[in-house]
Write a protein that holds these residues in place. Structure first.
Motif, PDB file in Angstrom:
ATOM      1  N   GLN A 155     -39.953 -42.793   2.052  1.00 52.76           N
ATOM      2  CA  GLN A 155     -40.349 -43.957   1.011  1.00 52.76           C
ATOM      3  C   GLN A 155     -39.243 -44.333   0.061  1.00 52.76           C
ATOM      4  O   GLN A 155     -39.416 -45.239  -0.679  1.00 52.76           O
ATOM      5  CB  GLN A 155     -41.274 -42.951   0.068  1.00 52.76           C
ATOM      6  N   ALA A 156     -38.241 -43.806  -0.021  1.00 46.29           N
ATOM      7  CA  ALA A 156     -36.968 -44.437  -0.787  1.00 46.29           C
ATOM      8  C   ALA A 156     -36.091 -45.131   0.026  1.00 46.29           C
ATOM      9  O   ALA A 156     -35.097 -46.167  -0.471  1.00 46.29           O
ATOM     10  CB  ALA A 156     -36.169 -43.286  -1.603  1.00 46.29           C
ATOM     11  N   ALA A 157     -36.513 -45.379   1.303  1.00 46.97           N
ATOM     12  CA  ALA A 157     -35.291 -46.019   2.266  1.00 46.97           C
ATOM     13  C   ALA A 157     -35.205 -47.607   1.819  1.00 46.97           C
ATOM     14  O   ALA A 157     -33.999 -48.039   1.989  1.00 46.97           O
ATOM     15  CB  ALA A 157     -35.722 -45.888   3.630  1.00 46.97           C
ATOM     16  N   ASP A 158     -36.361 -48.116   1.350  1.00 50.37           N
ATOM     17  CA  ASP A 158     -36.048 -49.602   1.253  1.00 50.37           C
ATOM     18  C   ASP A 158     -35.149 -49.986  -0.143  1.00 50.37           C
ATOM     19  O   ASP A 158     -34.551 -50.854  -0.082  1.00 50.37           O
ATOM     20  CB  ASP A 158     -37.536 -50.074   0.795  1.00 50.37           C
ATOM     21  N   SER A 159     -35.109 -48.864  -0.998  1.00 48.28           N
ATOM     22  CA  SER A 159     -34.146 -48.936  -2.193  1.00 48.28           C
ATOM     23  C   SER A 159     -32.672 -48.869  -1.829  1.00 48.28           C
ATOM     24  O   SER A 159     -32.002 -49.618  -2.475  1.00 48.28           O
ATOM     25  CB  SER A 159     -34.499 -47.839  -3.134  1.00 48.28           C
ATOM     26  N   TYR A 160     -32.418 -48.640  -0.661  1.00 51.99           N
ATOM     27  CA  TYR A 160     -31.094 -48.696  -0.103  1.00 51.99           C
ATOM     28  C   TYR A 160     -30.785 -49.694   0.957  1.00 51.99           C
ATOM     29  O   TYR A 160     -29.838 -49.397   1.880  1.00 51.99           O
ATOM     30  CB  TYR A 160     -30.640 -47.261   0.501  1.00 51.99           C
ATOM     31  N   SER A 161     -31.588 -50.739   0.883  1.00 51.85           N
ATOM     32  CA  SER A 161     -31.653 -51.552   2.212  1.00 51.85           C
ATOM     33  C   SER A 161     -30.247 -52.194   2.211  1.00 51.85           C
ATOM     34  O   SER A 161     -29.881 -52.324   3.507  1.00 51.85           O
ATOM     35  CB  SER A 161     -33.071 -52.706   2.009  1.00 51.85           C
ATOM     36  N   GLU A 162     -29.766 -52.494   1.412  1.00 56.36           N
ATOM     37  CA  GLU A 162     -28.279 -53.243   1.458  1.00 56.36           C
ATOM     38  C   GLU A 162     -27.316 -52.671   1.993  1.00 56.36           C
ATOM     39  O   GLU A 162     -26.606 -52.879   2.922  1.00 56.36           O
ATOM     40  CB  GLU A 162     -27.844 -53.638   0.056  1.00 56.36           C
ATOM     41  N   VAL A 163     -27.291 -51.317   1.726  1.00 55.33           N
ATOM     42  CA  VAL A 163     -26.219 -50.352   2.293  1.00 55.33           C
ATOM     43  C   VAL A 163     -26.697 -50.091   3.661  1.00 55.33           C
ATOM     44  O   VAL A 163     -25.654 -49.802   4.840  1.00 55.33           O
ATOM     45  CB  VAL A 163     -25.861 -49.096   1.354  1.00 55.33           C
ATOM     46  N   LEU A 164     -28.089 -49.833   4.156  1.00 56.36           N
ATOM     47  CA  LEU A 164     -28.268 -49.555   5.422  1.00 56.36           C
ATOM     48  C   LEU A 164     -28.100 -50.814   6.126  1.00 56.36           C
ATOM     49  O   LEU A 164     -27.752 -50.625   7.331  1.00 56.36           O
ATOM     50  CB  LEU A 164     -29.771 -49.323   5.364  1.00 56.36           C
ATOM     51  N   GLY A 165     -27.928 -51.916   5.683  1.00 53.04           N
ATOM     52  CA  GLY A 165     -27.735 -53.038   6.610  1.00 53.04           C
ATOM     53  C   GLY A 165     -26.342 -53.188   6.753  1.00 53.04           C
ATOM     54  O   GLY A 165     -25.940 -53.523   8.134  1.00 53.04           O
ATOM     55  N   ASP A 166     -25.526 -52.922   5.595  1.00 55.06           N
ATOM     56  CA  ASP A 166     -24.075 -52.842   5.805  1.00 55.06           C
ATOM     57  C   ASP A 166     -23.473 -51.947   6.825  1.00 55.06           C
ATOM     58  O   ASP A 166     -22.478 -52.318   7.818  1.00 55.06           O
ATOM     59  CB  ASP A 166     -23.345 -52.551   4.495  1.00 55.06           C
ATOM     60  N   ILE A 167     -24.159 -50.765   7.117  1.00 55.86           N
ATOM     61  CA  ILE A 167     -23.516 -49.761   7.920  1.00 55.86           C
ATOM     62  C   ILE A 167     -24.337 -49.759   9.428  1.00 55.86           C
ATOM     63  O   ILE A 167     -23.793 -48.963  10.129  1.00 55.86           O
ATOM     64  CB  ILE A 167     -23.797 -48.392   7.417  1.00 55.86           C
ATOM     65  N   GLY A 168     -25.335 -50.904   9.557  1.00 51.18           N
ATOM     66  CA  GLY A 168     -25.818 -51.018  10.629  1.00 51.18           C
ATOM     67  C   GLY A 168     -26.721 -49.641  11.102  1.00 51.18           C
ATOM     68  O   GLY A 168     -27.022 -49.472  12.391  1.00 51.18           O
ATOM     69  N   ALA A 169     -27.461 -49.038  10.101  1.00 48.04           N
ATOM     70  CA  ALA A 169     -28.465 -47.997  10.227  1.00 48.04           C
ATOM     71  C   ALA A 169     -29.600 -48.568  10.750  1.00 48.04           C
ATOM     72  O   ALA A 169     -30.105 -49.915  10.468  1.00 48.04           O
ATOM     73  CB  ALA A 169     -28.593 -47.353   8.971  1.00 48.04           C
ATOM     74  N   VAL A 170     -30.446 -48.033  11.514  1.00 58.03           N
ATOM     75  CA  VAL A 170     -31.654 -48.277  11.985  1.00 58.03           C
ATOM     76  C   VAL A 170     -32.638 -47.912  11.056  1.00 58.03           C
ATOM     77  O   VAL A 170     -32.869 -46.609  10.698  1.00 58.03           O
ATOM     78  CB  VAL A 170     -32.142 -47.694  13.453  1.00 58.03           C
ATOM     79  N   ARG A 171     -33.567 -48.925  10.444  1.00 61.73           N
ATOM     80  CA  ARG A 171     -34.337 -48.512   9.482  1.00 61.73           C
ATOM     81  C   ARG A 171     -35.989 -48.093  10.054  1.00 61.73           C
ATOM     82  O   ARG A 171     -36.502 -49.332  10.787  1.00 61.73           O
ATOM     83  CB  ARG A 171     -34.674 -49.535   8.311  1.00 61.73           C
ATOM     84  N   LEU A 172     -36.647 -47.101   9.971  1.00 62.32           N
ATOM     85  CA  LEU A 172     -37.724 -46.518  10.413  1.00 62.32           C
ATOM     86  C   LEU A 172     -38.716 -46.486   9.188  1.00 62.32           C
ATOM     87  O   LEU A 172     -38.228 -45.590   8.340  1.00 62.32           O
ATOM     88  CB  LEU A 172     -37.483 -45.518  11.263  1.00 62.32           C
ATOM     89  N   GLY A 173     -39.686 -47.291   9.121  1.00 57.69           N
ATOM     90  CA  GLY A 173     -40.720 -46.872   8.220  1.00 57.69           C
ATOM     91  C   GLY A 173     -41.272 -45.590   8.033  1.00 57.69           C
ATOM     92  O   GLY A 173     -41.521 -45.094   6.924  1.00 57.69           O
ATOM     93  N   ASP A 174     -41.354 -45.113   9.312  1.00 53.88           N
ATOM     94  CA  ASP A 174     -42.021 -43.688   9.555  1.00 53.88           C
ATOM     95  C   ASP A 174     -41.293 -42.846  10.515  1.00 53.88           C
ATOM     96  O   ASP A 174     -41.072 -43.234  11.538  1.00 53.88           O
ATOM     97  CB  ASP A 174     -43.616 -43.748   9.912  1.00 53.88           C
ATOM     98  N   LEU A 175     -40.448 -42.093  10.180  1.00 57.85           N
ATOM     99  CA  LEU A 175     -39.248 -41.085  10.764  1.00 57.85           C
ATOM    100  C   LEU A 175     -40.300 -40.433  11.894  1.00 57.85           C
ATOM    101  O   LEU A 175     -39.584 -39.958  12.909  1.00 57.85           O
ATOM    102  CB  LEU A 175     -38.558 -40.276  10.112  1.00 57.85           C
ATOM    103  N   ALA A 176     -41.490 -40.274  11.629  1.00 60.02           N
ATOM    104  CA  ALA A 176     -42.175 -39.584  12.699  1.00 60.02           C
ATOM    105  C   ALA A 176     -42.488 -40.446  13.892  1.00 60.02           C
ATOM    106  O   ALA A 176     -42.990 -39.923  15.277  1.00 60.02           O
ATOM    107  CB  ALA A 176     -43.690 -39.109  12.109  1.00 60.02           C
ATOM    108  N   ASP A 177     -42.086 -41.817  14.022  1.00 59.56           N
ATOM    109  CA  ASP A 177     -42.039 -42.532  14.952  1.00 59.56           C
ATOM    110  C   ASP A 177     -40.606 -42.569  15.842  1.00 59.56           C
ATOM    111  O   ASP A 177     -39.875 -43.557  16.020  1.00 59.56           O
ATOM    112  CB  ASP A 177     -42.675 -44.158  14.687  1.00 59.56           C
ATOM    113  N   LEU A 178     -40.266 -41.221  15.877  1.00 60.94           N
ATOM    114  CA  LEU A 178     -38.931 -41.276  16.586  1.00 60.94           C
ATOM    115  C   LEU A 178     -38.907 -41.058  18.047  1.00 60.94           C
ATOM    116  O   LEU A 178     -38.348 -40.349  18.972  1.00 60.94           O
ATOM    117  CB  LEU A 178     -38.270 -40.021  16.260  1.00 60.94           C
ATOM    118  N   SER A 179     -39.963 -42.027  18.690  1.00 55.39           N
ATOM    119  CA  SER A 179     -40.182 -42.075  20.138  1.00 55.39           C
ATOM    120  C   SER A 179     -38.727 -42.330  20.992  1.00 55.39           C
ATOM    121  O   SER A 179     -38.153 -43.264  20.479  1.00 55.39           O
ATOM    122  CB  SER A 179     -41.375 -42.963  20.668  1.00 55.39           C
ATOM    123  N   LEU A 180     -38.680 -41.645  22.076  1.00 55.24           N
ATOM    124  CA  LEU A 180     -37.303 -42.037  22.840  1.00 55.24           C
ATOM    125  C   LEU A 180     -37.265 -43.470  22.981  1.00 55.24           C
ATOM    126  O   LEU A 180     -36.009 -44.266  22.994  1.00 55.24           O
ATOM    127  CB  LEU A 180     -37.383 -41.197  23.899  1.00 55.24           C
TER     128      LEU A 180
END
Length: 328
Positions: free
Chosen positions: A282-307
């Motif tokens: 739930q706090a991931a949106d607050s770090y969207s700028e750095v997540l974009g900079d480092i090329g991280a994949v943003r999942l709203g729900d980590l339970a959706d880690l389908s292969l």
């Protein structure tokens, strides 16, 4: 009661106690008095238990809490114990004759209601009994998605409304941790692609990561769960040692930690390019700028880690070859 290969005996009694909620003294008593399990001895004399024995002890506890005597249960097979727990569970249905035809339907709602009631009474033993019965009666995905996830979400809401105390939340988290640890070990695919799951430095709330780890195991990953509040160097080292194809981190609170931004950048620099960095919570949106900079994949729900979803969203596939991501 068939015994496992000696190579599978790897859990010391303190780990077994944490996963099952049974005290070491009770585990030893059930072993010596009733022959419920037969651990092997390490060269130093330490008892070591297998995954099957950990599961067995959990089932024995659930059956006993349903009113059965351990002497009547100790020599039953795993399948017989599971069937007995299901029979007892059906006998507790508040509306006799009503069948749950949908996986996770009426049954999951009742498990959820019973779990909330146990939390409100601060009855850890009853909460654990309800959740263990849920793991027998429901598919793992329903236990995670229709019982445990809404349970912890509702507890959080009630805490913010000051209808439950921090003590209630900690009690529930402790029990849920044991249930999810055991479930993850039981269902995980040891031949699946490896993923590291945890939270980075400063992120002490681990329930999102616990749920993500169990959900990832249910979806075919080989999960290494690190727990909360780990520095980037430790996470990167674990990824290297396990041959991880991805690192999944949960961000819950706080949402304004400047130190976390530096940690995330450091982690990305320490990870090889072929390891995907996946962020949720739930706090991931607050770090969207750095997540974009480092090329991280943003999942709203980590339970959706389908292969398939992770392969589609990342620059690597799960066989290890580089590829271009598709648009989500």
């Amino acid at each position: 009661m068939p015994e496992d290969s000696s190579a599978n005996y790897k859990h010391p009694i303190r780990v077994v106690a944490r996963r099952t909620g049974l005290s070491p003294d009770l585990i030893r008593a059930w072993e010596l008095r009733y022959g419920a399990v037969r651990p092997i001895r390490a060269p130093g004399g330490q008892r070591l238990y297998s995954n099957a024995q950990v599961k067995r002890l959990g089932l024995l506890k659930s059956a006993q809490q349903g009113g059965r005597r351990i002497g009547q249960l100790a020599n039953l097979s795993l399948d017989a114990l599971a069937r007995l727990i299901e029979e007892d569970l059906r006998g507790e249905q508040p509306r006799p004759g009503v069948r749950d035809e949908r996986p996770g339907g009426v049954a999951s709602q009742r498990f959820l209601a019973d779990s909330l009631a146990a939390v409100s009474r601060m009855d850890a033993e009853q909460l654990e009994s309800v959740l263990r019965r849920a793991t027998v009666a429901l598919p793992a995905s329903d236990v995670i998605g229709k019982v445990v996830t809404p349970l912890m979400s509702r507890i959080g809401e009630l805490w913010w409304e000051e209808r439950l105390s921090p003590g209630h939340e900690r009690l529930a988290t402790g029990v849920v941790r044991r249930i999810l640890d055991g479930l993850r070990v039981e269902i995980q695919n040891l031949d699946g692609p490896a993923v590291i799951v945890g939270t980075p430095s400063g992120q002490h709330h681990e329930i999102g990561a616990l749920l993500a780890a169990a959900a990832a195991a249910a979806q075919g990953w080989r999960v290494t769960y690190l727990g909360p509040d780990l520095p980037a160097s430790s996470i990167a080292a674990a990824a290297e040692l396990t041959g991880a194809r991805a690192v999944a981190l949960s961000l819950i609170y706080p949402a304004d930690d400047l130190g976390l931004e530096a940690e995330l950048r450091s982690l990305r620099s320490l990870l090889p390019a072929g390891i995907a960095l996946i962020i949720g919570g739930q706090a991931a949106d607050s770090y969207s700028e750095v997540l974009g900079d480092i090329g991280a994949v943003r999942l709203g729900d980590l339970a959706d880690l389908s292969l398939a979803r992770v392969a589609r969203l990342t620059t690597i596939n799960l066989n290890g070859r580089s590829r271009r991501p598709h648009a989500d």
